[in-house]
Design a protein around this motif. Structure first.
Motif, mmCIF file in Angstrom:
data_model
loop_
_atom_site.group_PDB
_atom_site.id
_atom_site.type_symbol
_atom_site.label_atom_id
_atom_site.label_comp_id
_atom_site.label_asym_id
_atom_site.label_seq_id
_atom_site.Cartn_x
_atom_site.Cartn_y
_atom_site.Cartn_z
ATOM 1 N N ALA A 1 -1.071 9.899 2.205
ATOM 2 C CA ALA A 1 -0.496 8.666 2.777
ATOM 3 C C ALA A 1 -0.918 7.499 1.895
ATOM 4 O O ALA A 1 -2.099 7.328 1.606
ATOM 5 C CB ALA A 1 -0.976 8.446 4.204
ATOM 6 N N ALA B 1 -4.338 5.598 5.442
ATOM 7 C CA ALA B 1 -3.586 5.538 4.187
ATOM 8 C C ALA B 1 -4.437 4.913 3.083
ATOM 9 O O ALA B 1 -5.228 3.999 3.326
ATOM 10 C CB ALA B 1 -2.308 4.724 4.376
ATOM 11 N N PHE B 2 -4.251 5.400 1.868
ATOM 12 C CA PHE B 2 -4.909 4.827 0.698
ATOM 13 C C PHE B 2 -4.200 3.517 0.365
ATOM 14 O O PHE B 2 -2.975 3.449 0.337
ATOM 15 C CB PHE B 2 -4.813 5.803 -0.475
ATOM 16 C CG PHE B 2 -5.655 5.402 -1.644
ATOM 17 C CD1 PHE B 2 -6.960 5.839 -1.764
ATOM 18 C CD2 PHE B 2 -5.137 4.574 -2.644
ATOM 19 C CE1 PHE B 2 -7.748 5.465 -2.853
ATOM 20 C CE2 PHE B 2 -5.911 4.197 -3.727
ATOM 21 C CZ PHE B 2 -7.215 4.638 -3.831
ATOM 22 N N LEU C 1 -9.485 2.975 2.323
ATOM 23 C CA LEU C 1 -8.773 3.862 3.235
ATOM 24 C C LEU C 1 -8.543 3.077 4.517
ATOM 25 O O LEU C 1 -9.479 2.832 5.275
ATOM 26 C CB LEU C 1 -9.597 5.120 3.502
ATOM 27 C CG LEU C 1 -9.843 6.012 2.280
ATOM 28 C CD1 LEU C 1 -10.890 7.082 2.582
ATOM 29 C CD2 LEU C 1 -8.539 6.677 1.835
ATOM 30 N N TRP D 1 1.696 9.551 -6.858
ATOM 31 C CA TRP D 1 1.552 8.207 -7.410
ATOM 32 C C TRP D 1 0.320 8.095 -8.309
ATOM 33 O O TRP D 1 0.294 7.306 -9.254
ATOM 34 C CB TRP D 1 1.461 7.170 -6.278
ATOM 35 C CG TRP D 1 1.250 5.787 -6.786
ATOM 36 C CD1 TRP D 1 2.183 4.951 -7.335
ATOM 37 C CD2 TRP D 1 0.013 5.072 -6.825
ATOM 38 N NE1 TRP D 1 1.613 3.771 -7.697
ATOM 39 C CE2 TRP D 1 0.275 3.808 -7.400
ATOM 40 C CE3 TRP D 1 -1.293 5.374 -6.424
ATOM 41 C CZ2 TRP D 1 -0.721 2.853 -7.588
ATOM 42 C CZ3 TRP D 1 -2.288 4.429 -6.606
ATOM 43 C CH2 TRP D 1 -1.991 3.183 -7.185
ATOM 44 N N PHE D 2 -0.693 8.887 -8.019
ATOM 45 C CA PHE D 2 -1.926 8.852 -8.811
ATOM 46 C C PHE D 2 -1.683 9.554 -10.140
ATOM 47 O O PHE D 2 -1.153 10.663 -10.158
ATOM 48 C CB PHE D 2 -3.067 9.543 -8.056
ATOM 49 C CG PHE D 2 -3.454 8.837 -6.789
ATOM 50 C CD1 PHE D 2 -4.460 7.877 -6.791
ATOM 51 C CD2 PHE D 2 -2.805 9.113 -5.590
ATOM 52 C CE1 PHE D 2 -4.806 7.218 -5.622
ATOM 53 C CE2 PHE D 2 -3.147 8.454 -4.413
ATOM 54 C CZ PHE D 2 -4.139 7.501 -4.437
ATOM 55 N N VAL E 1 4.294 2.615 4.491
ATOM 56 C CA VAL E 1 3.484 3.762 4.111
ATOM 57 C C VAL E 1 4.394 4.933 3.722
ATOM 58 O O VAL E 1 5.330 5.265 4.442
ATOM 59 C CB VAL E 1 2.563 4.197 5.269
ATOM 60 C CG1 VAL E 1 1.736 5.418 4.875
ATOM 61 C CG2 VAL E 1 1.652 3.065 5.688
ATOM 62 N N PRO F 1 -3.759 0.651 -2.441
ATOM 63 C CA PRO F 1 -3.993 0.088 -3.788
ATOM 64 C C PRO F 1 -3.686 -1.401 -3.849
ATOM 65 O O PRO F 1 -3.825 -2.008 -4.907
ATOM 66 C CB PRO F 1 -2.984 0.847 -4.667
ATOM 67 C CG PRO F 1 -2.224 1.757 -3.765
ATOM 68 C CD PRO F 1 -2.462 1.326 -2.360
ATOM 69 N N LEU F 2 -3.262 -2.015 -2.741
ATOM 70 C CA LEU F 2 -2.721 -3.376 -2.774
ATOM 71 C C LEU F 2 -3.653 -4.429 -2.181
ATOM 72 O O LEU F 2 -3.332 -5.616 -2.194
ATOM 73 C CB LEU F 2 -1.381 -3.409 -2.021
ATOM 74 C CG LEU F 2 -0.222 -2.672 -2.689
ATOM 75 C CD1 LEU F 2 0.947 -2.541 -1.728
ATOM 76 C CD2 LEU F 2 0.227 -3.407 -3.952
ATOM 77 N N GLY F 3 -4.773 -3.998 -1.649
ATOM 78 C CA GLY F 3 -5.694 -4.976 -1.074
ATOM 79 C C GLY F 3 -5.186 -5.597 0.218
ATOM 80 O O GLY F 3 -5.279 -6.814 0.403
ATOM 81 N N CYS F 4 -4.660 -4.795 1.093
ATOM 82 C CA CYS F 4 -4.135 -5.308 2.370
ATOM 83 C C CYS F 4 -5.278 -5.563 3.348
ATOM 84 O O CYS F 4 -6.343 -4.962 3.261
ATOM 85 C CB CYS F 4 -3.153 -4.308 2.961
ATOM 86 S SG CYS F 4 -1.683 -4.104 1.920
ATOM 87 N N ILE G 1 -0.125 3.274 0.926
ATOM 88 C CA ILE G 1 0.546 2.006 1.205
ATOM 89 C C ILE G 1 1.303 1.599 -0.058
ATOM 90 O O ILE G 1 0.711 1.445 -1.115
ATOM 91 C CB ILE G 1 -0.459 0.916 1.634
ATOM 92 C CG1 ILE G 1 -1.086 1.317 2.976
ATOM 93 C CG2 ILE G 1 0.220 -0.447 1.743
ATOM 94 C CD1 ILE G 1 -2.129 0.351 3.503
ATOM 95 N N VAL G 2 2.628 1.463 0.044
ATOM 96 C CA VAL G 2 3.438 1.150 -1.135
ATOM 97 C C VAL G 2 3.912 -0.301 -1.139
ATOM 98 O O VAL G 2 4.411 -0.794 -2.151
ATOM 99 C CB VAL G 2 4.654 2.084 -1.260
ATOM 100 C CG1 VAL G 2 4.202 3.524 -1.465
ATOM 101 C CG2 VAL G 2 5.588 1.963 -0.054
ATOM 102 N N GLY G 3 3.774 -0.974 -0.019
ATOM 103 C CA GLY G 3 4.177 -2.372 0.020
ATOM 104 C C GLY G 3 3.692 -3.050 1.278
ATOM 105 O O GLY G 3 3.361 -2.403 2.267
ATOM 106 N N SER G 4 3.609 -4.371 1.189
ATOM 107 C CA SER G 4 3.300 -5.175 2.359
ATOM 108 C C SER G 4 4.613 -5.825 2.766
ATOM 109 O O SER G 4 5.370 -6.304 1.920
ATOM 110 C CB SER G 4 2.264 -6.235 1.972
ATOM 111 O OG SER G 4 2.076 -7.142 3.027
#
Lengths: 80, 80, 80, 80, 80
Positions: free
Chosen positions: E70, E37-38, E24, E60-61, E51, E40-43, E72-75
């Protein structure tokens, strides 16, 4: 939810048929902004209320797709 | 819902096919911010209206998944 | 989600039947604005919490359509 | 919907697989705030666009659960 | 979506079971406001991210009703 105070009522004769009959109250929230919420509880001017917003508000209506995005869900008890 | 006043109309020729035909009105709300709402009621400039936002607005359209997140649901009666 | 601090509790006797029994806590977020969130975790005043908003909050309740648009999903661990 | 102007594009290589391929445009709205919207229309910098937000934006994508909460639904015609 | 920068991580031991395991992250957006925000990408801290908010984030889950609003969908790629 947000906390607000009922400051009036609005009337709309020219409206979508899908908009349920019932009171549409004007609520002022702490920040000073205002919104119009559907009131199933018979609240009056000056009453402090709890308002739920978004699709959750519409979901309360059963068997109809009500275009309502703000619903009074409770009146806040006066502190003694 | 929020209360606002119609201040204009926008036209969009290059648009998603899924966007329903109909008037897209520019509405100014009390805080001064503006949004564009779909108008099924034939409202005119200067008219005070009630706007529902979010997925509730899209849910009003039947049989289509309209990418519309703001819908005029009523015109507010002038106070006498 | 947003981070906030519990600053009180509200009580509502006159309420929709659909509103689940349980604590309704007042939470102040960093910006200074406040909201009322349903608390399934037994949080206390002064506790720092995570709040989820919108239809996602209502979706947590099983088997009922709860008119709840803010839910405390976690208490934030104090940094050591 | 909200009205905004395209001010740039963002690129994301490290991304969720569920995020659809396509342009992610940065849009500045009248209040000065900015958001990133998915653009199926091929809009360019400086173009004035209509943006739909929330689950309505995701609902436009067919057959996938796209984690997209802002979608350009039209380009606003220049006034003559 | 909104663009923000990761400024930290929050830990929550006392939490709803439905809240998925995973990072988180605290994200600061351009306006200065913050959200959790959750990820999933290891930022990591300092990384600029995209976001998605609201029910789209929860959607998404797969196979669970995650109380997450919230994601995170991309870096965002650094500009060269």
């Amino acid at each position: 939810m947000i906390k607000g105070r009922v400051i009036g009522r609005v009337w709309s004769t020219k409206r979508l048929e899908a908009l349920p009959q019932g009171a549409l109250l004007e609520v002022e929230v702490e920040s000073g902004s205002r919104l119009i919420a559907f009131d199933p509880l018979g609240c009056g001017e000056g009453e402090e209320v709890l308002v739920t917003q978004g699709s959750v508000a519409a979901g309360w209506f059963e068997g109809v797709r009500a275009p309502v995005d703000a619903l009074i869900v409770g009146s806040i008890d006066e502190s003694g």
